[in-house]
Write a protein that holds these residues in place. Structure first.
Motif, short mmCIF file in Angstrom:
data_model
loop_
_atom_site.label_atom_id
_atom_site.label_comp_id
_atom_site.label_asym_id
_atom_site.label_seq_id
_atom_site.Cartn_x
_atom_site.Cartn_y
_atom_site.Cartn_z
N LYS A 159 47.43 8.07 1.38
CA LYS A 159 46.55 9.05 2.03
C LYS A 159 47.14 10.46 2.05
N ILE A 187 35.85 4.38 20.54
CA ILE A 187 36.87 5.18 19.82
C ILE A 187 36.33 6.58 19.54
N THR A 211 32.09 17.41 13.63
CA THR A 211 31.26 16.75 12.62
C THR A 211 30.50 15.63 13.30
N SER A 212 29.24 15.91 13.60
CA SER A 212 28.39 14.83 14.09
C SER A 212 27.69 14.23 12.87
P1 NAP Z 1 36.30 9.01 6.03
O1 NAP Z 1 36.76 9.37 4.67
O2 NAP Z 1 36.34 7.58 6.43
O3 NAP Z 1 37.09 9.90 7.06
C1 NAP Z 1 37.16 9.56 8.41
C2 NAP Z 1 38.44 10.11 8.94
O4 NAP Z 1 38.53 9.77 10.33
C3 NAP Z 1 39.66 9.52 8.26
O5 NAP Z 1 40.59 10.54 7.98
C4 NAP Z 1 40.21 8.58 9.29
O6 NAP Z 1 41.62 8.42 9.25
C5 NAP Z 1 39.84 9.29 10.56
N1 NAP Z 1 39.90 8.34 11.68
C6 NAP Z 1 39.16 7.23 11.87
N2 NAP Z 1 39.56 6.61 12.98
C7 NAP Z 1 40.58 7.35 13.50
C8 NAP Z 1 41.43 7.24 14.63
N3 NAP Z 1 41.34 6.20 15.49
N4 NAP Z 1 42.35 8.20 14.83
C9 NAP Z 1 42.49 9.24 13.99
N5 NAP Z 1 41.73 9.40 12.89
C10 NAP Z 1 40.79 8.46 12.66
O7 NAP Z 1 34.80 9.47 6.26
P2 NAP Z 1 34.04 10.82 5.90
O8 NAP Z 1 32.88 10.40 5.10
O9 NAP Z 1 34.97 11.84 5.39
O10 NAP Z 1 33.53 11.22 7.35
C11 NAP Z 1 34.09 12.31 8.06
C12 NAP Z 1 33.22 12.65 9.24
O11 NAP Z 1 31.90 12.97 8.78
C13 NAP Z 1 33.04 11.51 10.25
O12 NAP Z 1 32.99 12.08 11.53
C14 NAP Z 1 31.67 10.92 9.87
O13 NAP Z 1 31.07 10.29 10.97
C15 NAP Z 1 30.95 12.19 9.49
N6 NAP Z 1 29.82 12.00 8.58
C16 NAP Z 1 30.00 11.47 7.36
C17 NAP Z 1 28.91 11.32 6.50
C18 NAP Z 1 29.07 10.73 5.13
O14 NAP Z 1 28.06 10.45 4.48
N7 NAP Z 1 30.26 10.53 4.63
C19 NAP Z 1 27.64 11.73 6.90
C20 NAP Z 1 27.50 12.31 8.17
C21 NAP Z 1 28.59 12.46 9.00
P3 NAP Z 1 42.30 7.30 8.34
O15 NAP Z 1 42.26 7.88 6.95
O16 NAP Z 1 43.65 7.16 8.91
O17 NAP Z 1 41.45 6.07 8.47
#
Ligand code: NAP
Length: 366
Positions: free
Chosen positions: A46, A101, A125-126
């Motif tokens: 990562k 969480i 980021t919602s």
């Molecule tokens: P992602 O790659 O899974 O990123 C999520 C991040 O949150 C990862 O860095 C993860 O860390 C971190 N995380 C999760 N649980 C945690 C904890 N207990 N403590 C600290 N860090 C934690 O997902 P993404 O797609 O980039 O999403 C990022 C944001 O955008 C999120 O808030 C998601 O809800 C929002 N979002 C995403 C989408 C989409 O389509 N992708 C759409 C709308 C909104 P680790 O790497 O250590 O697991």
């Protein structure tokens, strides 16, 4: 070219995630000092992609922080001018544990910012998942006045986690900060499904969705519709909201238009990749078959409620307040797959030819 004086420090939570790596890259390109949080500094898979970002050597600092550990946040936010709170649990299939969480984690970050006098603003980021779920008139066009009804049995744990976390953030800003604490500004951004090039090597939900089209994992696609948005546009929206006072106190849907059925996505990808040796689904799964399958498969069960449902959002507020011009999602999808192949997330088939996309414009005023 650097647009910042190199003195302004921005914290990006969950820095190694799909969206966050783009936020970090754009901030570094703009000349900001960036502090990123990760859960474990010795997780090389990562951390390495973050160190490989442009200007990371000069201006990126990484610290450990976990949403479930309140004591890790005061150090993380110390001396930061802005916070992009991107981290949230986002597994492909979520259970109810994600709600606590996400909510507690968001409050842990916000509480630390209320005690840190340097923080001027948080961009959280919602998701569109906190806007349009659990409504009876679900085919209408949703906008920022709408909230997911968390009491509806149709609402899945992930959508609940995003809705409750966003509500907790607004409530904290309005009622939770004492007179002598730091009254920072808040903007919440509500992106739809994020697609576009990948800068990291782990596979979150967006990447898993697209991988399944390309990797023979879906013999046929369900009749699901998705609203899409390019990851670079979402990162740009975060950075521009950060310093744009017009967005203070606002929630803003961040999405391109129109929405795409899974079968449309398959056709877009097939046009580019089928002749390169990738098999892509050609047919839609009939509802009764999906229903039977859902009895045995938790993912099919989670999508059953969404089958045949049109997804429509109004993106005029993002255009008006953030001057967003959205990238054509068809291009984002294709660039995403090329990046997944180049990073080894998808196999390189013998007919594979690296992308020749660089000269085309990214934006098509959608
Ligand atoms: P992602 O790659 O899974 O990123 C999520 C991040 O949150 C990862 O860095 C993860 O860390 C971190 N995380 C999760 N649980 C945690 C904890 N207990 N403590 C600290 N860090 C934690 O997902 P993404 O797609 O980039 O999403 C990022 C944001 O955008 C999120 O808030 C998601 O809800 C929002 N979002 C995403 C989408 C989409 O389509 N992708 C759409 C709308 C909104 P680790 O790497 O250590 O697991």
């Amino acid at each position: 070219m650097s647009r910042n004086n190199g003195q302004t420090r921005v914290l990006v939570t969950g820095a190694s995630g799909y969206l966050a790596t783009h936020c970090v890259q754009q901030l570094l390109d703009d000349g900001y000092l960036v502090r990123g949080t990760v859960r474990n500094l010795s997780n090389t898979k990562k951390i390495k992609p973050l160190h490989e970002l442009r200007h990371a050597k000069e201006r990126l600092e990484l610290v450990e922080a976990d949403l479930t550990q309140p004591e890790t946040w005061p150090n993380a936010v110390a001396n930061c001018d802005y916070v992009l709170h991107v981290a949230s649990p986002f597994p492909v299939v979520a259970d109810d544990s994600v709600v606590k969480i996400a909510v507690d984690g968001t409050l842990n970050v916000l509480k630390a910012c209320a005690k840190a006098s340097s923080v001027k603003k948080i961009v959280l980021t919602s998701s569109c998942a906190s806007v349009n779920e659990g409504h009876d008139d679900e085919n209408r066009i949703f906008n920022e006045d709408d909230w997911t009804d968390v009491n509806s049995p149709k609402v899945l744990p992930y959508s609940k986690s995003k809705t409750e976390a966003e509500k907790a953030a607004w409530d904290f800003v309005e009622n939770g900060i004492t007179v002598d604490e730091n009254h920072f500004k808040l903007t919440c951004l509500n992106p739809t499904l994020i697609v576009g090039p990948v800068l990291m090597d782990t596979q979150g939900t967006s990447i898993t969705v697209v991988r399944r089209f390309m990797n023979n994992e879906m013999p046929a696609v369900p009749a699901l519709q998705l609203a899409l948005v390019d990851v670079r546009d979402v990162a740009k929206a975060h950075i521009s909201a950060m310093t744009n006072p017009k967005t203070d106190g606002q929630r803003i849907l961040v999405t391109a238009q129109p929405s795409y059925w899974f079968l449309d996505i398959s056709k877009i990808l097939a046009k580019e990749f089928r002749h390169q040796g990738y098999w892509l689904p050609k047919f839609q799964v009939p509802y009764p078959i999906l229903w039977v399958y859902s009895i045995f498969d938790s993912q099919a069960k989670q999508i059953l409620e969404r089958v045949n449902r049109k997804i429509r959002f109004d993106n005029s507020k993002a255009k008006e307040l953030l001057n967003m011009e959205f990238t054509n999602p068809e291009r984002s999808l294709i660039e995403m797959v090329y990046s997944m192949i180049e990073r080894g997330i998808l196999p390189k088939k013998s007919g594979y030819k690296p992308a020749q996309l660089d000269k085309e414009p990214h934006n098509s005023h959608l």
